[in-house]
Design a protein around this motif. Structure first.
Motif, PDB file in Angstrom:
ATOM      1  N   LEU A  64      67.779  40.354  43.202  1.00  0.00           N
ATOM      2  CA  LEU A  64      68.598  41.440  43.238  1.00  0.00           C
ATOM      3  C   LEU A  64      68.182  42.470  44.418  1.00  0.00           C
ATOM      4  N   PHE A  65      66.881  42.861  44.471  1.00  0.00           N
ATOM      5  CA  PHE A  65      66.431  43.748  45.529  1.00  0.00           C
ATOM      6  C   PHE A  65      65.131  43.093  46.080  1.00  0.00           C
ATOM      7  N   VAL A  66      64.943  43.562  47.538  1.00  0.00           N
ATOM      8  CA  VAL A  66      63.810  43.306  48.445  1.00  0.00           C
ATOM      9  C   VAL A  66      63.364  44.389  49.054  1.00  0.00           C
ATOM     10  N   ALA A  67      62.124  44.731  49.295  1.00  0.00           N
ATOM     11  CA  ALA A  67      61.879  45.862  50.137  1.00  0.00           C
ATOM     12  C   ALA A  67      60.608  45.451  50.613  1.00  0.00           C
ATOM     13  N   ALA A  68      60.388  45.918  51.970  1.00  0.00           N
ATOM     14  CA  ALA A  68      59.306  45.397  52.810  1.00  0.00           C
ATOM     15  C   ALA A  68      58.390  46.888  53.130  1.00  0.00           C
ATOM     16  N   SER A  69      57.185  46.812  53.052  1.00  0.00           N
ATOM     17  CA  SER A  69      56.387  48.021  53.166  1.00  0.00           C
ATOM     18  C   SER A  69      56.457  48.466  54.551  1.00  0.00           C
ATOM     19  N   GLU A  70      55.881  49.506  55.144  1.00  0.00           N
ATOM     20  CA  GLU A  70      56.086  49.974  56.459  1.00  0.00           C
ATOM     21  C   GLU A  70      55.605  49.027  57.439  1.00  0.00           C
ATOM     22  N   ASP A  71      54.325  48.622  57.261  1.00  0.00           N
ATOM     23  CA  ASP A  71      53.627  47.699  58.227  1.00  0.00           C
ATOM     24  C   ASP A  71      54.357  46.248  58.230  1.00  0.00           C
ATOM     25  N   GLY A  72      55.175  46.097  57.110  1.00  0.00           N
ATOM     26  CA  GLY A  72      55.804  44.754  57.091  1.00  0.00           C
ATOM     27  C   GLY A  72      54.950  43.673  56.493  1.00  0.00           C
ATOM     28  N   MET A  73      53.511  44.073  56.063  1.00  0.00           N
ATOM     29  CA  MET A  73      52.742  43.008  55.367  1.00  0.00           C
ATOM     30  C   MET A  73      52.965  42.727  53.851  1.00  0.00           C
ATOM     31  N   TYR A  74      53.767  43.598  53.208  1.00  0.00           N
ATOM     32  CA  TYR A  74      53.740  43.418  51.819  1.00  0.00           C
ATOM     33  C   TYR A  74      55.314  43.255  51.712  1.00  0.00           C
ATOM     34  N   LEU A  75      55.899  42.647  50.576  1.00  0.00           N
ATOM     35  CA  LEU A  75      57.081  42.358  50.146  1.00  0.00           C
ATOM     36  C   LEU A  75      57.397  42.628  48.597  1.00  0.00           C
ATOM     37  N   ALA A  76      58.110  43.547  48.161  1.00  0.00           N
ATOM     38  CA  ALA A  76      58.318  43.680  46.643  1.00  0.00           C
ATOM     39  C   ALA A  76      59.847  42.994  46.494  1.00  0.00           C
ATOM     40  N   VAL A  77      59.895  42.115  45.433  1.00  0.00           N
ATOM     41  CA  VAL A  77      61.108  41.361  45.064  1.00  0.00           C
ATOM     42  C   VAL A  77      61.160  41.481  43.542  1.00  0.00           C
ATOM     43  N   ALA A  78      62.608  41.938  43.318  1.00  0.00           N
ATOM     44  CA  ALA A  78      62.852  42.195  41.875  1.00  0.00           C
ATOM     45  C   ALA A  78      64.033  41.433  41.697  1.00  0.00           C
ATOM     46  N   GLY A  79      64.085  40.469  40.602  1.00  0.00           N
ATOM     47  CA  GLY A  79      65.040  39.753  39.801  1.00  0.00           C
ATOM     48  C   GLY A  79      65.647  40.634  38.707  1.00  0.00           C
ATOM     49  N   LEU A  80      66.154  39.844  37.619  1.00  0.00           N
ATOM     50  CA  LEU A  80      66.811  40.408  36.461  1.00  0.00           C
ATOM     51  C   LEU A  80      65.734  41.448  36.001  1.00  0.00           C
ATOM     52  N   HIS A  81      64.593  41.116  35.889  1.00  0.00           N
ATOM     53  CA  HIS A  81      63.745  41.868  35.144  1.00  0.00           C
ATOM     54  C   HIS A  81      62.224  41.657  35.897  1.00  0.00           C
ATOM     55  N   GLY A  82      61.328  42.731  35.670  1.00  0.00           N
ATOM     56  CA  GLY A  82      60.016  43.034  36.193  1.00  0.00           C
ATOM     57  C   GLY A  82      60.231  43.104  37.840  1.00  0.00           C
ATOM     58  N   LEU A  83      59.298  42.758  38.710  1.00  0.00           N
ATOM     59  CA  LEU A  83      59.057  42.851  40.129  1.00  0.00           C
ATOM     60  C   LEU A  83      57.839  41.760  40.328  1.00  0.00           C
ATOM     61  N   ILE A  84      57.823  41.108  41.562  1.00  0.00           N
ATOM     62  CA  ILE A  84      56.644  40.433  42.127  1.00  0.00           C
ATOM     63  C   ILE A  84      56.377  41.181  43.752  1.00  0.00           C
ATOM     64  N   LEU A  85      55.166  40.914  43.757  1.00  0.00           N
ATOM     65  CA  LEU A  85      54.664  41.381  45.324  1.00  0.00           C
ATOM     66  C   LEU A  85      54.325  40.269  46.010  1.00  0.00           C
ATOM     67  N   TYR A  86      54.389  40.209  47.259  1.00  0.00           N
ATOM     68  CA  TYR A  86      53.785  39.087  47.927  1.00  0.00           C
ATOM     69  C   TYR A  86      53.169  39.802  49.295  1.00  0.00           C
ATOM     70  N   ASP A  87      51.982  39.219  49.448  1.00  0.00           N
ATOM     71  CA  ASP A  87      51.034  39.521  50.615  1.00  0.00           C
ATOM     72  C   ASP A  87      50.925  38.548  51.498  1.00  0.00           C
ATOM     73  N   ILE A  88      51.792  38.804  52.796  1.00  0.00           N
ATOM     74  CA  ILE A  88      51.910  37.911  53.798  1.00  0.00           C
ATOM     75  C   ILE A  88      50.429  37.462  54.265  1.00  0.00           C
ATOM     76  N   ARG A  89      49.435  38.421  54.656  1.00  0.00           N
ATOM     77  CA  ARG A  89      47.975  38.195  55.167  1.00  0.00           C
ATOM     78  C   ARG A  89      47.661  36.915  54.414  1.00  0.00           C
ATOM     79  N   LEU A  90      47.330  37.269  53.031  1.00  0.00           N
ATOM     80  CA  LEU A  90      46.640  36.322  52.256  1.00  0.00           C
ATOM     81  C   LEU A  90      47.639  35.215  51.660  1.00  0.00           C
ATOM     82  N   ASN A  91      49.040  35.460  51.840  1.00  0.00           N
ATOM     83  CA  ASN A  91      49.810  34.219  51.370  1.00  0.00           C
ATOM     84  C   ASN A  91      49.786  34.265  49.887  1.00  0.00           C
ATOM     85  N   ARG A  92      49.753  35.278  49.236  1.00  0.00           N
ATOM     86  CA  ARG A  92      49.554  35.322  47.528  1.00  0.00           C
ATOM     87  C   ARG A  92      50.692  36.145  47.050  1.00  0.00           C
ATOM     88  N   TRP A  93      51.041  35.567  45.888  1.00  0.00           N
ATOM     89  CA  TRP A  93      51.950  36.475  44.946  1.00  0.00           C
ATOM     90  C   TRP A  93      51.169  37.227  43.897  1.00  0.00           C
TER      91      TRP A  93
END
Length: 348
Positions: free
Chosen positions: A284-313
């Motif tokens: 439902l929602f996606v936001a990127a950090s200012e440097d673009g290296m982190y993503l926050a993703v939210a579905g119906l509940h909760g949210l998960i974060l993605y680290d582009i450098r480390l390729n890790r959720w």
């Protein structure tokens, strides 16, 4: 009619036309029998949030009527206000959020009207600029707004469908494109492999899904088959600071596409973890950090974060915590993720 089947009254929608400030304003009253409307009503659409009723007649006249706060309780609460369009309207669809009415015409043109006082034509969109005339597409057959009212799909009676943004930008079209300098109208040729252009016989019906990720369409004369078109949405690439991100993020119902346009175009396709998205579909929602290296993703509940450098959720500690978060807005402030959370129990 009441829900018990009792007759509550009828509204006679015969009216006079008066031109006021360039608009066709209506006045109630009895029309002489010699000038009485002979056409029937072919379509109606009611918008309770705007307290408006749109009535389309078989002679292609479109009338905007106001209704009282009580809705359609009484026949005399419906008052004709404006006649819209160029007298060749064949379908219409309202976006209550944007307060814009899209009117499809026999000419194959879509007219967008701002529904305020006074009613005004914002713009017209069509495929004429892409080399297609009304002879190619026919009249507009249907219009369908996305759930967030940011775009609308248009189907034509003779051929194909197209999706437009509210600002008049053509986002998608299944009608094959030819060079704009061609003198003749674009022809249709069968591919050697036997594949045809979709909806080659025209579009009879369209409908978006609940979240605007898929558009379903039925071809004219082929009601046993439903075509589904998948869409991605664009994440805002400008943070609170006003600085534009290097990366653009497009998100679908269960995945992300990260686009980086520096010296060369780089694409990164991210499938969301099954353990998260299977329980909280769709995105439902996606936001990127200012440097673009982190993503926050939210579905119906909760949210998960993605680290582009480390390729890790990164996930919530436990499912109970995750279920307590129902995101309605998401952004980064520095290294902090801000979540607007809706609490169902208290409606806050």
């Amino acid at each position: 009619m009441s829900w018990k089947g009792e007759f509550d009254g009828a509204l006679d929608v015969d009216f006079h036309f008066n031109i006021e400030n360039g608009h066709t304003k209506m006045s109630n009253g009895v029309v002489p029998s010699s000038h009485s409307r002979k056409s029937g009503i072919s379509y109606m659409e009611l918008s309770l949030p705007l307290r408006l009723l749109f009535v389309l007649f078989s002679d292609e006249q479109l009338v905007l009527c106001s209704i009282s706060k009580r809705g359609l309780k009484q026949a005399d609460s419906v008052k004709p206000e404006y006649r819209l369009g160029s007298g060749d309207a064949v379908c219409a669809s309202i976006s209550p959020d944007q307060q814009i009415l899209a009117v499809g015409t026999r000419r194959g043109v879509i007219e967008l009207y701002e529904i305020s006082e006074p009613v005004s034509l914002i713009r017209s969109v069509s495929l004429h600029d892409w080399g297609y005339s009304m002879d190619d597409t026919g009249a507009v057959s249907s219009i369908s707004w996305t759930p967030d009212s940011s775009a609308f799909a248009v189907g034509w009676k003779l051929r194909g469908l197209t999706v437009w943004s509210i600002s008049g930008c053509r986002l998608m079209s299944i009608i094959r494109q030819i060079g704009l300098n061609s003198v003749s109208s674009p022809g249709v040729k069968q591919n050697p492999d036997g594949n045809y252009e979709p909806l080659m016989s025209g579009t009879s019906f369209m409908q978006w899904d609940e979240y605007g990720y898929r558009l379903y369409a039925v071809e004219e004369g082929s009601s046993e088959r439903i075509l589904a078109f998948s869409f991605g949405k664009c994440c805002l690439n400008r943070g609170v600071s006003g600085k534009t991100h290097v990366r653009q993020v497009i998100y679908g119902e269960d995945r992300l596409l990260v686009v980086q346009d520096t010296d060369e175009l780089k694409l990164m396709h991210l499938n969301l973890p099954v353990s998260y998205i299977s329980q909280n579909w769709p995105v439902l929602f996606v936001a990127a950090s200012e440097d673009g290296m982190y993503l926050a993703v939210a579905g119906l509940h909760g949210l998960i974060l993605y680290d582009i450098r480390l390729n890790r959720w990164r996930f919530f500690g436990d499912v109970t915590q995750e279920q307590k978060i129902q995101c309605t807005g998401l952004l980064w402030m520095g290294k902090i993720v801000v979540v607007c959370n809706y609490i169902e129990a208290t409606d806050m």
